[in-house]
Motif scaffolding. Structure first.
Motif, PDB file in Angstrom:
ATOM      1  N   GLU A 211       0.819  -1.214   0.000  1.00  0.00           N
ATOM      2  CA  GLU A 211       0.000   0.000   0.000  1.00  0.00           C
ATOM      3  C   GLU A 211       0.849   1.257   0.000  1.00  0.00           C
ATOM      4  OE1 GLU A 211      -2.451  -0.453   3.440  1.00  0.00           O
ATOM      5  OE2 GLU A 211      -3.704  -1.994   2.510  1.00  0.00           O
ATOM      6  N   THR A 212       2.029   1.180   0.641  1.00  0.00           N
ATOM      7  CA  THR A 212       2.875   2.369   0.757  1.00  0.00           C
ATOM      8  C   THR A 212       4.342   1.989   0.605  1.00  0.00           C
ATOM      9  OG1 THR A 212       3.078   2.127   3.147  1.00  0.00           O
ATOM     10  CG2 THR A 212       1.281   3.515   2.352  1.00  0.00           C
ATOM     11  N   LEU A 213       5.138   2.983   0.299  1.00  0.00           N
ATOM     12  CA  LEU A 213       6.588   2.874   0.250  1.00  0.00           C
ATOM     13  C   LEU A 213       7.160   3.986   1.120  1.00  0.00           C
ATOM     14  CD1 LEU A 213       7.048   2.368  -3.603  1.00  0.00           C
ATOM     15  CD2 LEU A 213       7.388   0.650  -1.826  1.00  0.00           C
ATOM     16  N   PRO A 214       8.387   3.847   1.615  1.00  0.00           N
ATOM     17  CA  PRO A 214       8.970   4.873   2.487  1.00  0.00           C
ATOM     18  C   PRO A 214       9.214   6.198   1.760  1.00  0.00           C
ATOM     19  CG  PRO A 214      10.265   2.836   2.535  1.00  0.00           C
ATOM     20  CD  PRO A 214       9.256   2.693   1.448  1.00  0.00           C
ATOM     21  N   GLU A 215       9.028   7.292   2.475  1.00  0.00           N
ATOM     22  CA  GLU A 215       9.293   8.633   1.931  1.00  0.00           C
ATOM     23  C   GLU A 215      10.762   8.739   1.536  1.00  0.00           C
ATOM     24  OE1 GLU A 215       7.132  11.387   1.512  1.00  0.00           O
ATOM     25  OE2 GLU A 215       5.616   9.861   1.902  1.00  0.00           O
ATOM     26  N   GLY A 216      11.021   9.414   0.419  1.00  0.00           N
ATOM     27  CA  GLY A 216      12.386   9.665  -0.018  1.00  0.00           C
ATOM     28  C   GLY A 216      13.133   8.455  -0.539  1.00  0.00           C
ATOM     29  N   LEU A 217      12.431   7.379  -0.854  1.00  0.00           N
ATOM     30  CA  LEU A 217      13.061   6.153  -1.330  1.00  0.00           C
ATOM     31  C   LEU A 217      13.837   6.407  -2.622  1.00  0.00           C
ATOM     32  CD1 LEU A 217      13.391   3.023  -1.300  1.00  0.00           C
ATOM     33  CD2 LEU A 217      11.232   2.916  -2.571  1.00  0.00           C
ATOM     34  N   THR A 218      15.060   5.866  -2.686  1.00  0.00           N
ATOM     35  CA  THR A 218      15.867   5.890  -3.901  1.00  0.00           C
ATOM     36  C   THR A 218      16.196   4.460  -4.276  1.00  0.00           C
ATOM     37  OG1 THR A 218      16.858   8.042  -3.390  1.00  0.00           O
ATOM     38  CG2 THR A 218      18.055   6.638  -4.931  1.00  0.00           C
ATOM     39  N   VAL A 219      15.936   4.109  -5.540  1.00  0.00           N
ATOM     40  CA  VAL A 219      16.248   2.781  -6.052  1.00  0.00           C
ATOM     41  C   VAL A 219      17.291   2.954  -7.150  1.00  0.00           C
ATOM     42  CG1 VAL A 219      15.355   0.704  -7.163  1.00  0.00           C
ATOM     43  CG2 VAL A 219      13.920   1.952  -5.532  1.00  0.00           C
ATOM     44  N   HIS A 220      18.486   2.408  -6.932  1.00  0.00           N
ATOM     45  CA  HIS A 220      19.577   2.509  -7.906  1.00  0.00           C
ATOM     46  C   HIS A 220      19.484   1.349  -8.888  1.00  0.00           C
ATOM     47  CE1 HIS A 220      21.422   5.787  -5.696  1.00  0.00           C
ATOM     48  NE2 HIS A 220      21.266   5.068  -4.586  1.00  0.00           N
ATOM     49  N   GLY A 221      18.384   1.261  -9.558  1.00  0.00           N
ATOM     50  CA  GLY A 221      18.048   0.212 -10.513  1.00  0.00           C
ATOM     51  C   GLY A 221      16.604   0.456 -10.909  1.00  0.00           C
ATOM     52  N   SER A 222      15.895  -0.595 -11.273  1.00  0.00           N
ATOM     53  CA  SER A 222      14.482  -0.479 -11.657  1.00  0.00           C
ATOM     54  C   SER A 222      13.579  -0.815 -10.479  1.00  0.00           C
ATOM     55  CB  SER A 222      14.179  -1.418 -12.823  1.00  0.00           C
ATOM     56  OG  SER A 222      14.863  -0.996 -13.979  1.00  0.00           O
ATOM     57  N   LEU A 223      12.380  -0.234 -10.481  1.00  0.00           N
ATOM     58  CA  LEU A 223      11.368  -0.495  -9.457  1.00  0.00           C
ATOM     59  C   LEU A 223      10.149  -1.092 -10.146  1.00  0.00           C
ATOM     60  CD1 LEU A 223      10.177  -0.333  -6.607  1.00  0.00           C
ATOM     61  CD2 LEU A 223       9.639   2.081  -7.057  1.00  0.00           C
TER      62      LEU A 223
ATOM     63  N   LEU B 232       9.064  13.315  -8.305  1.00  0.00           N
ATOM     64  CA  LEU B 232       9.361  11.990  -8.841  1.00  0.00           C
ATOM     65  C   LEU B 232      10.419  12.105  -9.945  1.00  0.00           C
ATOM     66  CD1 LEU B 232       8.790   8.934  -9.172  1.00  0.00           C
ATOM     67  CD2 LEU B 232       6.996   9.568 -10.794  1.00  0.00           C
ATOM     68  N   VAL B 233      11.476  11.274  -9.829  1.00  0.00           N
ATOM     69  CA  VAL B 233      12.538  11.240 -10.840  1.00  0.00           C
ATOM     70  C   VAL B 233      12.724   9.794 -11.279  1.00  0.00           C
ATOM     71  CG1 VAL B 233      14.983  11.663 -11.318  1.00  0.00           C
ATOM     72  CG2 VAL B 233      13.715  13.238  -9.840  1.00  0.00           C
ATOM     73  N   VAL B 234      12.599   9.560 -12.590  1.00  0.00           N
ATOM     74  CA  VAL B 234      12.808   8.235 -13.172  1.00  0.00           C
ATOM     75  C   VAL B 234      13.898   8.383 -14.226  1.00  0.00           C
ATOM     76  CG1 VAL B 234      11.757   6.324 -14.442  1.00  0.00           C
ATOM     77  CG2 VAL B 234      10.407   7.603 -12.773  1.00  0.00           C
TER      78      VAL B 234
ATOM     79  N   LEU C 287      10.453  10.219  -4.502  1.00  0.00           N
ATOM     80  CA  LEU C 287      10.871   8.920  -5.017  1.00  0.00           C
ATOM     81  C   LEU C 287      11.814   9.119  -6.209  1.00  0.00           C
ATOM     82  CD1 LEU C 287      10.666   5.801  -5.197  1.00  0.00           C
ATOM     83  CD2 LEU C 287       8.661   6.133  -6.659  1.00  0.00           C
ATOM     84  N   THR C 288      12.958   8.428  -6.168  1.00  0.00           N
ATOM     85  CA  THR C 288      13.925   8.462  -7.260  1.00  0.00           C
ATOM     86  C   THR C 288      14.207   7.031  -7.693  1.00  0.00           C
ATOM     87  OG1 THR C 288      14.963  10.479  -6.432  1.00  0.00           O
ATOM     88  CG2 THR C 288      16.264   9.145  -7.952  1.00  0.00           C
ATOM     89  N   VAL C 289      14.073   6.776  -8.988  1.00  0.00           N
ATOM     90  CA  VAL C 289      14.346   5.456  -9.560  1.00  0.00           C
ATOM     91  C   VAL C 289      15.341   5.677 -10.693  1.00  0.00           C
ATOM     92  CG1 VAL C 289      13.363   3.437 -10.700  1.00  0.00           C
ATOM     93  CG2 VAL C 289      12.013   4.675  -8.995  1.00  0.00           C
ATOM     94  N   ASP C 290      16.546   5.131 -10.543  1.00  0.00           N
ATOM     95  CA  ASP C 290      17.569   5.338 -11.571  1.00  0.00           C
ATOM     96  C   ASP C 290      17.268   4.584 -12.858  1.00  0.00           C
ATOM     97  OD1 ASP C 290      18.937   6.948  -9.797  1.00  0.00           O
ATOM     98  OD2 ASP C 290      20.401   5.416  -9.240  1.00  0.00           O
ATOM     99  N   GLY C 291      16.583   3.459 -12.783  1.00  0.00           N
ATOM    100  CA  GLY C 291      16.217   2.665 -13.957  1.00  0.00           C
ATOM    101  C   GLY C 291      14.781   2.920 -14.361  1.00  0.00           C
ATOM    102  N   ASP C 292      14.071   1.854 -14.717  1.00  0.00           N
ATOM    103  CA  ASP C 292      12.676   1.944 -15.153  1.00  0.00           C
ATOM    104  C   ASP C 292      11.724   1.828 -13.969  1.00  0.00           C
ATOM    105  OD1 ASP C 292      13.626   2.030 -17.774  1.00  0.00           O
ATOM    106  OD2 ASP C 292      13.313  -0.116 -18.113  1.00  0.00           O
TER     107      ASP C 292
END
Length: 168
Positions: free
Chosen positions: A30-42, A78-80, A57-62
């Motif tokens: 239902e939720t994800l943590p605030e400020g989450l950064t994923v150095h790949g795809s989500l 949001l940054v993808v 939310l920042t996702v370096d991949g897709d």
């Protein structure tokens, strides 16, 4: 219930960072943590209970949001870095005006979507033709262009839609 509904990463003292891909597809998250950064795809495909994504939310991949039926809007900041796939998100209504997508934005069968910021138009990748009518983006800057597909050199300022078809 034993279903995954929330994810906690770290001790909460700083925004969480995931090295590599994060696959939460087909969960009841239902939720994800605030400020989450994923150095790949989500991958959040078929997370039918997901209502919102966290601010910052920042996702370096897709970013895969296929079948997120309750997701209504995308968060500020949001940054993808790669492409974003927003497909069959039945309640989706609104993009964040300051969001960034590094490659392509594929939006298909999001029937509640009524507008898209001009800053995102150049990122749109139209889905391949299918027998079923999908979300199409069209320019309506003059009567002679009415109903023609959007091109990257569009000068139109406003975009709005009716049902599954966006119009300028």
């Amino acid at each position: 219930s034993a279903c995954l509904r929330t994810i906690e990463l770290g001790d909460g003292s700083e925004p969480p960072h995931i090295r590599g891909n994060l696959n939460l597809g087909d969960t009841m998250i239902e939720t994800l943590p605030e400020g989450l950064t994923v150095h790949g795809s989500l991958d959040l495909a078929n997370c039918t209970e997901l209502r919102q994504l966290p601010a910052g939310l920042t996702v370096d991949g897709d970013l895969h949001l296929t079948g997120c039926e309750k997701l209504e809007e995308l968060p500020p900041g949001l940054v993808v870095g790669g492409s974003m796939f927003l497909i069959r998100c039945l309640a989706f209504r609104r993009f964040s005006s300051d969001m960034q997508v590094g490659q392509y934005l594929l939006c298909d069968s999001c029937h509640e979507l009524t507008s898209i910021p001009l800053s995102l138009i150049h990122m749109l990748q139209q889905p391949r033709p299918r027998p079923v009518r999908t979300c199409c983006f069209h320019e309506e800057s003059s009567s002679q262009n009415r109903g023609r597909p959007v091109t990257n050199n569009s000068s139109s300022q406003n975009w709005r839609g009716s049902g599954s078809q966006l119009m300028a």
